[in-house]
Design an enzyme around this catalytic site. Structure first.
Site, mmCIF file in Angstrom:
data_model
loop_
_atom_site.group_PDB
_atom_site.id
_atom_site.type_symbol
_atom_site.label_atom_id
_atom_site.label_comp_id
_atom_site.label_asym_id
_atom_site.label_seq_id
_atom_site.Cartn_x
_atom_site.Cartn_y
_atom_site.Cartn_z
ATOM 1 C CE LYS A 131 -8.214 -15.908 13.882
ATOM 2 N NZ LYS A 131 -8.997 -16.151 12.660
ATOM 3 C CG ASP B 111 -6.909 -17.719 10.345
ATOM 4 O OD1 ASP B 111 -6.420 -18.713 9.791
ATOM 5 O OD2 ASP B 111 -7.893 -17.779 11.120
ATOM 6 C CE LYS C 51 -8.286 -21.815 10.018
ATOM 7 N NZ LYS C 51 -8.854 -20.490 10.249
ATOM 8 C CG ASP D 144 -4.958 -24.913 -4.653
ATOM 9 O OD1 ASP D 144 -4.723 -25.855 -5.438
ATOM 10 O OD2 ASP D 144 -5.838 -24.067 -4.861
ATOM 11 C CB THR E 219 -10.373 -25.735 17.865
ATOM 12 O OG1 THR E 219 -10.632 -24.512 17.166
ATOM 13 C CG2 THR E 219 -8.926 -25.756 18.292
ATOM 14 N NE ARG F 171 -17.383 -17.196 17.985
ATOM 15 C CZ ARG F 171 -17.714 -18.420 17.561
ATOM 16 N NH1 ARG F 171 -18.951 -18.660 17.176
ATOM 17 N NH2 ARG F 171 -16.804 -19.369 17.521
#
Ligand code: C5P
Length: 248
Positions: A33, A60, A62, A65, A120, A212
């Site tokens: 990603k 990614d 996102k 608009d 999340t 991570r």
């Protein structure tokens, strides 16, 4: 739906990213990603470079608009050979329909398009008090997923805890891409709603996005393999051969 582990390459530079990807042996090419930090720093060339190395890419960014702007931006992204990209379902059905139009190439093909429901990192309290959405989080996620389906999208980004209810509401073929994944012993960081890879599998998620816990592990390759073992449930060597990304 082919399950897979998507590694979130949240790095600031091309050099760091490629150094990280070098951990992976030639035959192991994780689905990666690319998020805002890296894309804004390095631009489309980083996408082409990672693609040349043989990885599938979830871009990614996102988008959120007005429909016209999103349609035009998606048209630009359609020229990059990514496998998956996304937008915010909060942008409305009209915006999502415009995105599908923009992303669809002349030959009718397009990358998978996935809608973010609620991040999340957002919990019920933040959503109610700050975004002023006075409805249960699950209801919001289901409604956004239904809207995404209505607009012709392929799935949603949601918490693994919501994968089951999304499938129930929209159908098993509707893809759930789920960040917020942690090993039992790892730090939650800024994520609120987290589960382990094995639990995400039980909950029916189609793709887990893991950042991570892999990128900052002492041994990233082993951490990735552990995710694959726990989530996909086959040995990593078999994994890349057996679990192909679905063709559109
Ligand atoms: O490091 P960590 O595993 O928390 O990374 C999760 C990744 O998934 C990050 O790149 C984050 O931007 C992304 N993401 C998320 N929650 C969403 C959508 C995307 O955490 N709802």
């Amino acid at each position: 739906m082919g399950q897979d582990v998507i590694v979130a390459c949240d790095f600031a530079t091309k050099e760091e990213t490629l150094r990280f990807l070098d951990y992976f042996a030639q035959e192991e090419k994780p689905f990666v990603k690319i998020g805002m930090e890296l894309y804004y720093a390095e631009g489309p060339e980083i996408v082409r470079e990672i693609k040349r190395r043989g990885h599938k890419i979830f871009l990614d960014l996102k988008l959120h608009d007005i429909p016209n702007t999103v349609e035009k931006a998606m048209r630009v992204l359609s020229k990059l050979d990514v496998d998956m990209t996304n937008l915010h379902a909060a942008g409305t059905v009209k915006m999502m329909e415009a995105a599908v139009r923009g992303l669809t190439r002349e030959d009718g093909s397009r990358p998978l398009l996935i809608a973010v429901t609620q991040l999340t990192s957002t919990d019920q309290e933040r959503m109610t008090e700050e975004i002023l959405i006075d409805r249960p989080l699950e209801e919001v996620v289901i409604t956004y997923a239904k809207n995404a389906d209505k607009a012709g999208l392929d799935g949603v980004v949601c918490s693994p805890l919501e994968a089951g209810i999304v499938h129930e509401a929209v159908g098993e073929g509707f893809i759930t891409v789920t960040p917020g994944v942690r090993f039992e012993e790892s730090d939650k960081g800024d994520q609120s709603r987290v589960t382990t890879p094995a639990r995400a599998k039980e909950l029916g998620s189609d793709y887990i996005v893991v950042g991570r816990p892999i990128t900052q592990a002492a041994d990233p390759l082993e951490a990735y393999r552990r995710c694959v073992r726990d989530f996909v449930d086959v040995q990593p060597e078999e994994h890349n051969k057996e679990f192909c990304f679905p063709e559109l």
